[in-house]
Design a protein around this motif. Structure first.
Motif, PDB file in Angstrom:
ATOM      1  N   GLU A 243       0.834  -1.235   0.000  1.00 19.78           N
ATOM      2  CA  GLU A 243      -0.074  -0.182   0.156  1.00 19.78           C
ATOM      3  C   GLU A 243       0.815   1.162  -0.098  1.00 19.78           C
ATOM      4  O   GLU A 243       0.532   2.338  -0.807  1.00 19.78           O
ATOM      5  CB  GLU A 243      -1.077  -0.174   1.196  1.00 19.78           C
ATOM      6  N   THR A 244       2.137   1.133   0.605  1.00 17.75           N
ATOM      7  CA  THR A 244       2.833   2.449   0.666  1.00 17.75           C
ATOM      8  C   THR A 244       3.439   2.411  -0.632  1.00 17.75           C
ATOM      9  O   THR A 244       3.863   3.890  -1.039  1.00 17.75           O
ATOM     10  CB  THR A 244       3.900   2.279   1.986  1.00 17.75           C
ATOM     11  N   ALA A 245       3.942   1.566  -1.455  1.00 16.95           N
ATOM     12  CA  ALA A 245       4.380   1.748  -2.666  1.00 16.95           C
ATOM     13  C   ALA A 245       3.379   2.583  -3.641  1.00 16.95           C
ATOM     14  O   ALA A 245       3.844   2.925  -4.553  1.00 16.95           O
ATOM     15  CB  ALA A 245       4.723   0.240  -3.142  1.00 16.95           C
ATOM     16  N   GLN A 246       2.171   2.350  -3.198  1.00 19.76           N
ATOM     17  CA  GLN A 246       1.277   3.154  -4.306  1.00 19.76           C
ATOM     18  C   GLN A 246       1.015   4.431  -3.842  1.00 19.76           C
ATOM     19  O   GLN A 246       0.398   5.276  -4.396  1.00 19.76           O
ATOM     20  CB  GLN A 246      -0.037   2.221  -4.292  1.00 19.76           C
ATOM     21  N   ASP A 247       1.557   5.082  -2.883  1.00 20.62           N
ATOM     22  CA  ASP A 247       1.512   6.316  -2.261  1.00 20.62           C
ATOM     23  C   ASP A 247       2.138   7.590  -3.163  1.00 20.62           C
ATOM     24  O   ASP A 247       3.214   7.080  -3.601  1.00 20.62           O
ATOM     25  CB  ASP A 247       2.073   6.279  -0.892  1.00 20.62           C
ATOM     26  N   PRO A 248       1.534   8.680  -3.392  1.00 20.13           N
ATOM     27  CA  PRO A 248       2.314   9.558  -4.198  1.00 20.13           C
ATOM     28  C   PRO A 248       3.798   9.765  -3.838  1.00 20.13           C
ATOM     29  O   PRO A 248       4.771  10.240  -4.321  1.00 20.13           O
ATOM     30  CB  PRO A 248       1.345  10.641  -4.025  1.00 20.13           C
ATOM     31  N   ASP A 249       4.022   9.671  -2.344  1.00 17.54           N
ATOM     32  CA  ASP A 249       5.179   9.965  -1.724  1.00 17.54           C
ATOM     33  C   ASP A 249       6.025   8.660  -1.581  1.00 17.54           C
ATOM     34  O   ASP A 249       6.745   8.733  -0.337  1.00 17.54           O
ATOM     35  CB  ASP A 249       5.025  10.729  -0.479  1.00 17.54           C
ATOM     36  N   ALA A 250       5.951   7.551  -2.191  1.00 15.99           N
ATOM     37  CA  ALA A 250       6.498   6.208  -1.945  1.00 15.99           C
ATOM     38  C   ALA A 250       7.915   6.373  -1.960  1.00 15.99           C
ATOM     39  O   ALA A 250       8.391   5.555  -1.133  1.00 15.99           O
ATOM     40  CB  ALA A 250       5.952   5.300  -2.982  1.00 15.99           C
ATOM     41  N   ASP A 251       8.495   7.205  -2.708  1.00 11.57           N
ATOM     42  CA  ASP A 251       9.976   7.236  -2.596  1.00 11.57           C
ATOM     43  C   ASP A 251      10.390   7.729  -1.157  1.00 11.57           C
ATOM     44  O   ASP A 251      11.617   7.439  -0.908  1.00 11.57           O
ATOM     45  CB  ASP A 251      10.524   8.100  -3.879  1.00 11.57           C
ATOM     46  N   GLN A 252       9.789   8.548  -0.746  1.00 12.34           N
ATOM     47  CA  GLN A 252      10.219   8.984   0.895  1.00 12.34           C
ATOM     48  C   GLN A 252       9.589   8.074   1.960  1.00 12.34           C
ATOM     49  O   GLN A 252      10.516   7.834   2.961  1.00 12.34           O
ATOM     50  CB  GLN A 252       9.448  10.407   1.129  1.00 12.34           C
ATOM     51  N   LEU A 253       8.551   7.555   1.732  1.00 12.92           N
ATOM     52  CA  LEU A 253       7.959   6.816   2.900  1.00 12.92           C
ATOM     53  C   LEU A 253       8.393   5.062   2.825  1.00 12.92           C
ATOM     54  O   LEU A 253       8.424   4.656   3.816  1.00 12.92           O
ATOM     55  CB  LEU A 253       6.545   6.759   2.848  1.00 12.92           C
ATOM     56  N   LEU A 254       8.677   4.747   1.739  1.00 10.61           N
ATOM     57  CA  LEU A 254       8.824   3.182   1.449  1.00 10.61           C
ATOM     58  C   LEU A 254      10.177   2.643   2.272  1.00 10.61           C
ATOM     59  O   LEU A 254      10.248   1.663   2.977  1.00 10.61           O
ATOM     60  CB  LEU A 254       9.140   2.816  -0.051  1.00 10.61           C
ATOM     61  N   PRO A 255      11.217   3.654   2.292  1.00 15.64           N
ATOM     62  CA  PRO A 255      12.527   3.358   3.174  1.00 15.64           C
ATOM     63  C   PRO A 255      12.044   2.918   4.711  1.00 15.64           C
ATOM     64  O   PRO A 255      12.723   2.149   5.238  1.00 15.64           O
ATOM     65  CB  PRO A 255      13.356   4.395   2.930  1.00 15.64           C
ATOM     66  N   LYS A 256      11.116   3.669   5.224  1.00 13.36           N
ATOM     67  CA  LYS A 256      10.879   3.476   6.548  1.00 13.36           C
ATOM     68  C   LYS A 256      10.136   2.221   6.757  1.00 13.36           C
ATOM     69  O   LYS A 256      10.233   1.468   7.667  1.00 13.36           O
ATOM     70  CB  LYS A 256       9.651   4.576   6.953  1.00 13.36           C
ATOM     71  N   ALA A 257       9.113   1.917   5.983  1.00 15.25           N
ATOM     72  CA  ALA A 257       8.307   0.550   5.753  1.00 15.25           C
ATOM     73  C   ALA A 257       9.356  -0.454   5.654  1.00 15.25           C
ATOM     74  O   ALA A 257       9.324  -1.397   6.406  1.00 15.25           O
ATOM     75  CB  ALA A 257       7.310   0.539   4.689  1.00 15.25           C
ATOM     76  N   VAL A 258      10.296  -0.573   4.833  1.00 17.75           N
ATOM     77  CA  VAL A 258      11.263  -1.631   4.714  1.00 17.75           C
ATOM     78  C   VAL A 258      12.250  -1.737   5.929  1.00 17.75           C
ATOM     79  O   VAL A 258      12.255  -2.943   6.230  1.00 17.75           O
ATOM     80  CB  VAL A 258      12.287  -1.108   3.421  1.00 17.75           C
ATOM     81  N   ARG A 259      12.408  -0.729   6.465  1.00 18.01           N
ATOM     82  CA  ARG A 259      13.457  -0.709   7.590  1.00 18.01           C
ATOM     83  C   ARG A 259      12.826  -1.267   8.857  1.00 18.01           C
ATOM     84  O   ARG A 259      13.174  -2.109   9.572  1.00 18.01           O
ATOM     85  CB  ARG A 259      13.953   0.866   7.953  1.00 18.01           C
ATOM     86  N   THR A 260      11.473  -1.035   8.998  1.00 18.70           N
ATOM     87  CA  THR A 260      10.599  -1.525  10.063  1.00 18.70           C
ATOM     88  C   THR A 260      10.445  -2.946   9.837  1.00 18.70           C
ATOM     89  O   THR A 260      10.620  -3.731  10.895  1.00 18.70           O
ATOM     90  CB  THR A 260       9.306  -0.891  10.091  1.00 18.70           C
TER      91      THR A 260
END
Length: 328
Positions: A243-260
């Motif tokens: 779901e985060t990968a589909q967000d307009p700000d995925a490039d900023q938010l995905l690293p947080k999701a991957v790290r967690t």
């Protein structure tokens, strides 16, 4: 319409349910609604709830619902959400309890701030020990954008404080489809839920209220049991990534999701003694597959910045995937 609906799932908690129900009475108001959901308990919990529903109806609005089969915490909460009628909503687990008058303060806080949702601190109760757990945000009693509380990636933030019962939520979030949980998740059900809330809600605040007592170390809790149900954390975090990968700000938010996600995998791999042997083998296989599904460039960056112990475990899994692919 009730001012506040409190959704309380119960499953085989006959030892703790009386404390939970007593604390609800000490928080009752005529304009509060308690939605008690029994998730097909096999002990005396249903009988306790039937009596309590009758007794609590003198001081609050009460709805008692019993599942015909066990569905897990996420499903039980969804049942409660579907039945709830309140302007505001909150949750409580059937083995936790509340300080007297807490709900009145919680409603006053969210009404006064006028935001979509508020988050609160809580007290962790382990046997006789009590520890205050804080929302990892310094700004208090100030309304701001939930998206701004997701980052930075390398620090604990509001999406890591995923306790659904630590806060209150305006009904408009329910109407917008933001409060339901992924049906059938047996563990980590709060993770996709809190990420969705922070990505899509418009406003929130953190308030300095201490009123929920979270009971740890309960023998029947899934956090204490190393069976296959615990592996649902992989399905939960796959959903967060997707779901985060589909967000307009995925490039900023995905690293947080991957790290967690990586941190949670490493944590479970380190806790080998908790798992049944066959489940631990399944955990390693499923974790290796999860690592393969992650965005590989971001995964590489995350592993470079994680501590040596965790990154070593994850690199071994990653090599296992690469080696298996080469052999095929």
């Amino acid at each position: 319409m009730p001012k506040l609906s409190v959704i309380v799932p119960f499953y085989n908690v006959q030892q703790y349910a009386p404390d939970t129900l007593r604390s609800l009475r000490l928080n009752a108001r005529k304009d509060f609604e308690f939605v008690l959901v029994d998730d097909h308990s096999k002990d005396e919990t249903p009988a306790i709830l039937e009596r309590a529903a009758d007794e609590l109806s003198d001081v609050a609005q009460v709805r008692y619902i019993r599942h015909e089969k066990n569905g897990g915490l996420a499903t039980a909460r969804n049942t409660g959400l579907d039945a709830a009628r309140g302007e505001y909503l909150t949750f409580l687990d059937g083995d936790d309890w509340l300080a007297p008058g807490y709900f009145a303060d919680l409603v006053a806080a969210i009404e006064g701030l006028g935001c979509d949702f508020v988050r609160t601190d809580h007290v962790q109760a382990t046997a006789r020990a009590r520890t205050v757990q804080r929302v990892p945000i310094g700004r208090r009693w100030e309304v701001f954008d939930p998206r701004a509380a997701i980052l930075p990636a390398n620090r604990s933030t509001s999406v890591d404080y995923a306790f659904a019962w630590a806060g209150a939520y305006h009904r408009r979030l329910l109407d917008q489809g933001l409060l339901h949980f992924t049906d059938g998740l047996r563990t980590a059900e709060d993770r996709p839920w809190i990420w969705k809330l922070h990505r899509e809600a418009k406003s929130f605040a953190v308030v300095s209220l201490l009123g929920v007592f979270y009971r740890r170390g309960v023998a029947s809790s899934l956090t204490q049991i190393g069976d296959a149900r615990q592996l649902d954390f992989i399905r939960a975090f796959d959903q967060v990534i997707e779901e985060t990968a589909q967000d307009p700000d995925a490039d900023q938010l995905l690293p947080k999701a991957v790290r967690t996600y990586c941190a949670i995998i490493a944590h479970h791999l380190s806790d080998e003694e908790k798992w049944e042997p066959s489940v631990h083998r399944q955990l390693r296989t499923m974790s290796a597959a999860a690592i393969k599904r992650m965005p590989q460039d971001m995964l590489g960056d995350v592993l470079e910045t994680m501590d040596f112990h965790r990154s070593t475990k994850l690199r071994r899994l990653r090599r296992r995937v690469t080696t298996a692919k080469a052999a095929a």
